[in-house]
Motif scaffolding. Structure first.
Motif, PDB file in Angstrom:
ATOM      1  N   VAL A  67       0.855  -1.179   0.000  1.00  0.00           N
ATOM      2  CA  VAL A  67       0.000   0.000   0.000  1.00  0.00           C
ATOM      3  C   VAL A  67       0.894   1.232   0.000  1.00  0.00           C
ATOM      4  O   VAL A  67       1.813   1.332   0.834  1.00  0.00           O
ATOM      5  CB  VAL A  67      -0.927   0.020   1.236  1.00  0.00           C
ATOM      6  N   VAL A  68       0.657   2.157  -0.904  1.00  0.00           N
ATOM      7  CA  VAL A  68       1.464   3.369  -0.991  1.00  0.00           C
ATOM      8  C   VAL A  68       0.759   4.514  -0.272  1.00  0.00           C
ATOM      9  O   VAL A  68      -0.452   4.475  -0.036  1.00  0.00           O
ATOM     10  CB  VAL A  68       1.734   3.758  -2.461  1.00  0.00           C
ATOM     11  N   GLY A  69       1.532   5.521   0.059  1.00  0.00           N
ATOM     12  CA  GLY A  69       0.970   6.685   0.733  1.00  0.00           C
ATOM     13  C   GLY A  69       1.208   6.634   2.228  1.00  0.00           C
ATOM     14  O   GLY A  69       1.210   5.567   2.840  1.00  0.00           O
ATOM     15  N   VAL A  70       1.394   7.817   2.836  1.00  0.00           N
ATOM     16  CA  VAL A  70       1.711   7.890   4.266  1.00  0.00           C
ATOM     17  C   VAL A  70       0.492   7.606   5.133  1.00  0.00           C
ATOM     18  O   VAL A  70       0.625   7.238   6.307  1.00  0.00           O
ATOM     19  CB  VAL A  70       2.298   9.279   4.617  1.00  0.00           C
ATOM     20  N   ALA A  71      -0.704   7.767   4.601  1.00  0.00           N
ATOM     21  CA  ALA A  71      -1.915   7.598   5.415  1.00  0.00           C
ATOM     22  C   ALA A  71      -2.026   6.184   5.970  1.00  0.00           C
ATOM     23  O   ALA A  71      -2.470   5.988   7.109  1.00  0.00           O
ATOM     24  CB  ALA A  71      -3.148   7.945   4.581  1.00  0.00           C
ATOM     25  N   PHE A  72      -1.631   5.193   5.177  1.00  0.00           N
ATOM     26  CA  PHE A  72      -1.756   3.799   5.629  1.00  0.00           C
ATOM     27  C   PHE A  72      -0.895   3.522   6.858  1.00  0.00           C
ATOM     28  O   PHE A  72      -1.256   2.697   7.699  1.00  0.00           O
ATOM     29  CB  PHE A  72      -1.384   2.849   4.485  1.00  0.00           C
ATOM     30  N   ARG A  73       0.249   4.221   6.980  1.00  0.00           N
ATOM     31  CA  ARG A  73       1.157   3.962   8.093  1.00  0.00           C
ATOM     32  C   ARG A  73       0.519   4.259   9.443  1.00  0.00           C
ATOM     33  O   ARG A  73       0.933   3.718  10.463  1.00  0.00           O
ATOM     34  CB  ARG A  73       2.432   4.802   7.929  1.00  0.00           C
ATOM     35  N   GLU A  74      -0.480   5.140   9.449  1.00  0.00           N
ATOM     36  CA  GLU A  74      -1.148   5.481  10.708  1.00  0.00           C
ATOM     37  C   GLU A  74      -2.071   4.376  11.187  1.00  0.00           C
ATOM     38  O   GLU A  74      -2.498   4.379  12.345  1.00  0.00           O
ATOM     39  CB  GLU A  74      -1.951   6.778  10.517  1.00  0.00           C
ATOM     40  N   HIS A  75      -2.379   3.436  10.318  1.00  0.00           N
ATOM     41  CA  HIS A  75      -3.371   2.402  10.663  1.00  0.00           C
ATOM     42  C   HIS A  75      -2.751   1.086  11.120  1.00  0.00           C
ATOM     43  O   HIS A  75      -3.478   0.144  11.433  1.00  0.00           O
ATOM     44  CB  HIS A  75      -4.285   2.151   9.461  1.00  0.00           C
TER      45      HIS A  75
END
Length: 861
Positions: A769-777
């Protein structure tokens, strides 16, 4: 009520000297204390036991943090739902040592005592009671590991991570069940007898292998080897026990020696089963080490620690389990089959459908028919029988054999023709007789038991009833129903009761009633009734719930009538009359006869043994039984040492004249002393029949395949071209891709994780999964077994970031130069953004969405 008051008194007695805040916290969490602590154990010494026995609860009270205990609640609910299945399938004594750390000492001792006094089912119920109270954070995982170690089928139901598959009720309709596709892979026994004319004694070969002279082949073995030694692709078809696997070294030696100086051959031998792999690796090493050739091998057990590339490069002969080569061809570790000059397929009759053998020959035929200029290896197959598949006539049987030959690109099926007398001196094949026996004209016992099953089904399974009572098909159906119950969407309490009913239904109808009908069909009514009485006696001893109580009551209401029916002489099974006649006649003609009697199920095997022992005409046979290693219900399988003891007794004890066995004896176990094989309503494939016949050694059977070689080669070529055309077209017929953006939600807590538009695919099989948003989950923890493979380095595991969830989402690692997560689809629910409809997928290949390839440039932005 008294138990509840004692728990509250216990909480109250510990409240002295507490602050108002602490008292409020204790009051808020008193349900956890009451659910976990059995106050009868701790009234006299509360504090020491809290610390030593209920350490999880003690730590929670010390820190006033009950989150870890709250997380156990879903596992308690799952265990409550599975309790009927747990009681009937688990041997508590087997797993008790493995889960002892999750119990307090008194509970451990009490479970042992109950097992001894009341039986295993009662002990299993007590174990459930103790686990439901356990405050140990790791008890669900510990139980899972214990079940897997014991090879318990219950481990498949104790789902901690994978969840249940999405099963819709329409898939369970009776008409749909007709499409059930079962694939059977057969194997022969490892051959280690009669290999040559001067085989070394086993005691000598273990310690002094170099003292053996070169093995001298028998004439029929030379005949079998001749076509392959001439360079022809060949299937060697010869009976079990004749030493086919000794023919392989003969062919390999001839093959390796034929190369001129400066060139080298390379042989790969495929073995499906690990014991056969180990045996062949040993045989080849002993044969070729004196000749200066190097032998290596890789199996599923050793593949993580051994390099496939180096093993193939550094050895002349490589022994492999076939999946190793399938994986290596796929990931490019082995560039093509051209690195080998000879491929040997042991038990080559398995080259069909999705077996690894077929994946290898697909690669071979694509290379052959695709116009490649690279040389192809010679192909050789070994089998006791090529089989006939589902053929109903000679033409279909010929077509099936031609397809096998086409798959392996063979033009010769080598059988013994010129040296049959020598072969029959070594290997005797029994004569084959078919005897048609009658069934009961009327069966009141079956009618009564079937009526009980109908009544049980009708309560909650009325829309999906099945009437194939007394068959294995019915068992498959009831298991499918149970799995469907696990994913029903309904209110929590109602669902729990429904699932519990389905499990009780499966346990009593799917197993016990159905088993009883099978016993009744093939043995005595008395044995079928005794089987049910024993079961319900164990249920009562274990303390049954209201569902089991109702089912037991129905059985007891019918019991007197069933007793009367089973004692009626007119209901004697005519099949047993015929079986008794055959046994008496055989022993009258030949008092030294040794018999193997095959039955379909363990319950039937037990019933036949009991019938023989209680029959005054047959009791002199002193029957033994031989069953498999797996566990079914409360029955513990035979371990390998026990099987060996049974077989040794059958071989050496003159009084033990008959062995009653399940399918465990039809493959892989050498029973050369037997001269009569009885297949009692025991039907399988042609290959299985050949193998079962191979348990005996009487003279007389022959099998021929007659065909013109030129016509045969042309037929094989046509099939190869046709099969490749079908495979190529199947590859092009791809499903329509879903282009709509979807949500991925955590399968456990349904928290949003990402959109499918953010998913990227690497090397056609890994998803990130790309993008920084996924790292918060998600959160990550170091992986317990870090590993590098290909371009990827596995470093950590990732979990749902919600503290009350922590569901396993996949792994985190380094791909080339990028630090990325890799997710697994079974950890998520796919939700349609527009409709809210949710779908579960077990594998990425089942989820047909529009994928976007991983792009390094995208990562740098």
């Amino acid at each position: 009520g008294a138990e509840r008051r004692r728990g509250e008194d216990l909480a109250g007695s510990g409240a002295a000297g507490m602050t108002a805040e602490q008292l409020q916290s204790l009051h808020a969490f008193r349900d956890h204390v009451r659910n976990i602590v059995d106050s009868t154990y701790i009234l006299s010494y509360v504090t020491p036991w809290f610390r030593d026995g209920y350490s999880g609860l003690y730590d929670a009270i010390e820190s006033w943090d009950f989150q870890k205990i709250e997380r156990l609640e879903e596992y308690r609910l799952l265990l409550k739902c599975l309790q009927p299945e747990f009681k009937s399938t688990i041997n508590p004594k087997g797993i008790l040592p493995e889960i002892s750390e999750c119990l307090i000492n008194q509970e451990y001792e009490e479970i042992i005592q109950i097992c001894s006094i009341k039986g295993l089912m009662a002990g299993a119920e007590k174990m459930v009671e103790c686990l439901l109270r356990s405050d140990k954070e790791n008890w669900p995982k510990t139980l899972k590991l214990a079940l897997e170690k014991e090879e318990s089928k219950f481990s498949e139901l104790w789902m901690l991570e994978k969840g249940a598959k999405d099963v819709k009720m329409k898939d369970l309709e009776d008409d749909e069940m007709k499409t059930l596709d079962v694939q059977i892979f057969c194997r022969e026994e490892p051959e280690n007898q009669n290999l040559s004319q001067n085989s070394c004694p086993s005691s000598g070969t273990q310690h002094l292998p170099h003292t053996c002279s070169p093995l001298k082949p028998r004439n029929y073995q030379l005949e079998l080897a001749l076509p392959a030694q001439k360079g022809k692709n060949t299937i060697i078809c010869a009976p079990t026990g004749c030493g086919k696997t000794f023919v392989s070294p003969l062919i390999c030696e001839h093959h390796l020696k034929k190369f001129p100086q400066g060139q080298k051959g390379k042989v790969v031998f495929f073995a499906i089963q690990l014991p056969v792999y180990e045996q062949q690796k040993s045989v080849f090493s002993k044969h070729f080490e004196r000749l200066g050739y190097k032998v290596g091998g890789i199996s599923g057990v050793t593949c993580d620690s051994v390099s496939v590339e180096q093993t193939v490069e550094n050895n002349d002969i490589i022994i492999l389990t076939p999946q190793i080569l399938v994986n290596s061809l796929k990931n490019g570790t082995i560039p093509s089959l051209s690195v080998f000059t000879l491929m040997i397929f042991d038990e080559c009759h398995n080259t069909s459908k999705h077996h690894p053998y077929n994946m290898i020959v697909f690669n071979y035929l694509d290379q052959k028919l695709g116009g490649s200029s690279d040389s192809l290896p010679q192909v050789m197959g070994l089998t006791a029988s090529v089989g006939t598949g589902d053929a109903k006539n000679t033409a279909e049987a010929t077509e099936y054999i031609c397809k096998l030959c086409a798959s392996l690109d063979t033009s010769v099926v080598a059988t013994v023709k010129d040296n049959l007398e020598e072969l029959e001196e070594i290997v005797y094949k029994p004569q084959k007789f078919f005897r048609k026996v009658e069934s009961r004209t009327t069966d009141r016992f079956k009618c009564n038991i079937s009526q009980l099953m109908i009544e049980t089904e009708s309560e909650n399974l009325s829309q999906i009833q099945n009437r194939n009572f007394g068959t294995q098909r019915y068992e498959q159906w009831i298991i499918a129903v149970q799995k469907a119950c696990m994913v029903f969407q309904m209110p929590k309490m109602k669902r729990e009761g429904f699932v519990k009913h389905c499990f009780s239904t499966r346990r009593i109808c799917g197993y016990r009633h159905n088993d009883a009908l099978i016993i009744n069909e093939h043995a005595r009514m008395k044995d079928a009734l005794d089987y049910l009485k024993d079961f319900f006696r164990n249920v009562q001893a274990a303390g049954f719930d209201e569902i089991e109580q109702a089912l037991t009551q129905r059985f007891e209401e019918k019991l007197q009538e069933l007793e009367s029916i089973s004692m009626d002489p007119s209901n004697e099974n005519p099949k047993l009359k015929d079986l008794c006649f055959i046994l008496q006649e055989e022993y009258h003609l030949s008092p030294e006869t040794r018999i193997i009697l095959f039955g379909k199920t363990r319950a039937l095997v037990d019933a036949l043994k009991k019938w023989i022992e209680e029959n005054p005409k047959l009791s002199f046979l002193k029957p033994g039984i031989l069953t498999g290693r797996g566990r079914t219900n409360q029955k513990i399988g035979m371990t390998l040492p026990v099987q060996k003891c049974v077989l040794d007794a059958f071989r050496t004890d003159g009084d033990n004249k008959i062995l009653i066995a399940t399918s465990v004896a039809d493959e892989g176990i050498d029973i050369a002393q037997c001269n009569l094989v009885l297949l009692y309503e025991y039907v399988g494939s042609v290959i299985k029949m050949i193998q079962t016949r191979g348990r005996g050694r009487a003279r007389g059977s022959k099998c021929f395949l007659l065909t013109n070689e030129a016509v045969f080669k042309e037929k094989v070529c046509q099939i190869q071209i046709h099969e490749k055309f079908i495979r190529d077209n199947q590859g092009k017929a791809k499903p329509v891709l879903d282009t709509e953006n979807k949500k991925l939600l955590c399968r456990k807590c349904k928290t949003f994780a990402c959109y499918t538009a953010d998913v990227r695919v690497m090397e056609e099989c890994h998803f990130t999964v790309v993008g920084v948003a996924f790292r918060e989950h998600f959160v990550s923890k170091l992986h317990p077994r870090p590993k590098s493979f290909g371009s990827f380095e596995k470093r950590a595991k990732i979990f749902c970031a919600r503290e009350d969830c922590s569901y396993d989402w996949g792994i985190h690692g380094k791909y080339k130069v990028f630090e990325i997560p890799v997710i697994k689809i079974e950890s998520f629910v796919v939700e349609d953004v527009a409709t809210g409809a949710q779908t579960l997928y077990a594998k990425w290949k089942d989820f047909h969405f529009e994928t976007i390839p991983f792009d390094a440039a995208e990562m740098s932005t």
